[in-house]
Scaffold this motif. Structure first.
Motif, PDB file in Angstrom:
ATOM      1  N   GLN A   1     -19.335  61.137 -16.624  1.00 41.49           N
ATOM      2  CA  GLN A   1     -19.997  59.856 -16.377  1.00 41.49           C
ATOM      3  C   GLN A   1     -21.387  60.095 -15.776  1.00 41.49           C
ATOM      4  N   GLU A   2     -21.486  61.111 -14.921  1.00 45.86           N
ATOM      5  CA  GLU A   2     -22.731  61.404 -14.215  1.00 45.86           C
ATOM      6  C   GLU A   2     -23.669  62.339 -14.974  1.00 45.86           C
ATOM      7  N   ASN A   3     -23.112  63.149 -15.889  1.00 40.54           N
ATOM      8  CA  ASN A   3     -23.906  64.161 -16.573  1.00 40.54           C
ATOM      9  C   ASN A   3     -23.346  64.340 -17.979  1.00 40.54           C
TER      10      ASN A   3
END
Length: 187
Positions: A158-160
Motif C-alpha cells: 500500500q505504501e510502496n
C-alpha cells in the motif's frame, strides 16, 4: 488517498450458501480498520463461481483498475487449487485469467504451496498479464498467512509499489516468518 490499492479476495468455501463468516473475512475487516487497506471479498465453491466472480469484477466494477492485489485463499496441492473436490493446475488458472490481470499482483495465501519453475511463472505472467505472482513454498498450515505475513505484505505494498523493495523490507522486518512460510515472489 489517490493512489490507494485495493484487494480483491476470492476464498474457496465448501458451500457458498452457508452464512458462516470466515476467518478471512474477519481478517480483511481488521486490515481495513487498522491498516486502511480496503478490500472486496467473494466466496466461491466451484470453478464456475470463481469465473463468475472474476467476470463481475472485470466487467461490472468500474473501479477494477484500483484492485491491484488479487488475493486467492484456496486450498490445494503444490501449484494446484482445490475447488469442489477438483484440482485445477496453475496453467488452468492462468488460462482462466487470460489477459485479464494486467498489472495485478496475484497472491496466494498459504493454504497451498506455490513452487513454480522459471518457465511456469513466466507462462503464468505472460498469459494473465499479471505484474507478479506470490505465495508460499512451505506446507506449514498451522500458521495462517492471512493473519500474519499477508497483512504485512498488503500494508507495505500500500505504501510502496516497488515489489522488490517491499519483499526486501518484509524479509528485513519479519525474516523468521518469511523464512518459515517460505514467502515467494515471481515477477
Amino acid at each position: 488517498m489517490e493512489d490507494e490499492k485495493f484487494i480483491f479476495c476470492l476464498e474457496a468455501v465448501p458451500d457458498i450458501e452457508s452464512d458462516t463468516t470466515t476467518d478471512v473475512v474477519k481478517i480483511l475487516e481488521n486490515i481495513a480498520l487498522k491498516q486502511g487497506v480496503a478490500s472486496i471479498y467473494k466466496a466461491c465453491d466451484s470453478i464456475e463461481g470463481l469465473e463468475e466472480s472474476l467476470s463481475n469484477l472485470l466487467y461490472d466494477d468500474h473501479n477494477f483498475k484500483d484492485y491491484e492485489i488479487i488475493y486467492l485463499v484456496m486450498p490445494g496441492e503444490s501449484n494446484n487449487i482445490l475447488l469442489n473436490d477438483y484440482y485445477y493446475s496453475i496453467e488452468e488458472i492462468a488460462e482462466l485469467f487470460e489477459g485479464k490481470m494486467n498489472g495485478k499482483v496475484i497472491h496466494f495465501a498459504n493454504k497451498k504451496v506455490l513452487d513454480l519453475t522459471d518457465e511456469e511463472s513466466q507462462y503464468f505472467l505472460d498469459v494473465t498479464g499479471a505484474r507478479a505472482i506470490s505465495g508460499y513454498g512451505s506446507e506449514l498450515q498451522e500458521i495462517s498467512s492471512a493473519n500474519t505475513i499477508d497483512r504485512v505484505f498488503f500494508s507495505m505494498y500500500q505504501e510502496n509499489d516497488d515489489l522488490k523493495e517491499v519483499v526486501e523490507s518484509m524479509f528485513q522486518k519479519h525474516y523468521n516468518l518469511c523464512k518459515l512460510l517460505d514467502f515467494r515472489l515471481y515477477y
